[in-house]
Write a protein that holds these residues in place. Structure first.
Motif: not given
Ligand code: 5GP
Length: 176
Positions: A50-56, A22-23, A26, A18
């Motif tokens: 989980d995924l949205c918190r790995q997207c900057q 996300g990277e 992003t 995940i």
């Protein structure tokens, strides 16, 4: 049905994948004003969180409910929208977030409906994919894991509403 649950994909492997998704998301949406992540309820809610918190990125969330398996273990071709989005997606970068693609009927239908609303772009990210079960083709941009044709639970995915909170992907094994 009497059954046990065996680990298929560990919590550590799920988290690492995940983070990578996300990277990649992003990187894809650099410069976007807003990426709308649409979770298909209920199965995708844990993965989406989980995924949205790995997207900057500037991300907003919305949700849709399509008819699914109910309490059984078999997919239906008759996909109906039970809850629509709250917000307009016109002109926005949209990522549909799904827990698992099986026959492809659900995502095919959801994609068709959303594409008629003029989003700027429309992509699909799924945590799991069962490619051997596909009956209709759907363009999928990100796949967490391709898995064999097994009935799975965990990370938001249920069996009769149970096991959504398991932090790993488990395989349901019938007993007796
Ligand atoms: P499709 O329309 O692609 O056949 O089905 C997708 C939906 O079927 C998923 O969103 C999920 O709700 C359900 N599904 C597919 N495979 C499984 C599975 O192994 N376990 C569970 N619990 N649901 C599944």
């Amino acid at each position: 049905m009497k059954h046990t649950v065996e680990v298929m994909i560990s919590e550590a492997d799920v988290s690492a994948r995940i983070a990578k998704l996300g990277e990649e998301i992003t990187a894809r949406y650099q410069g976007s004003d807003e990426v709308v992540m649409i979770g298909l309820l209920r199965g995708s809610c844990v993965f989406l969180a989980d995924l949205c918190r790995q997207c900057q990125l500037p991300v907003t969330l919305d949700f849709m409910t399509a008819s699914s398996y109910g309490a059984g273990m078999h997919s239906s071709r008759d996909v109906r929208i039970l809850k629509d989005l709250d917000d307009d997606i016109k002109g926005k970068d949209v990522v549909i977030v799904e827990d698992i693609i099986d026959t492809g009927y659900t995502l095919n239908k959801v994609r068709e409906i959303l594409s008629l609303r003029d989003p700027k772009s429309l992509a699909i990210c799924t945590l799991l994919d069962k490619p051997s079960r596909r009956e209709v083709q759907v363009p999928v941009d990100w796949i967490g894991f391709a898995i064999p044709d097994e009935f799975v639970v965990g990370c938001g995915i249920d069996y009769a509403q149970q096991y959504r909170n398991l932090p790993f992907i488990g395989k349901v094994v019938p007993q007796g």
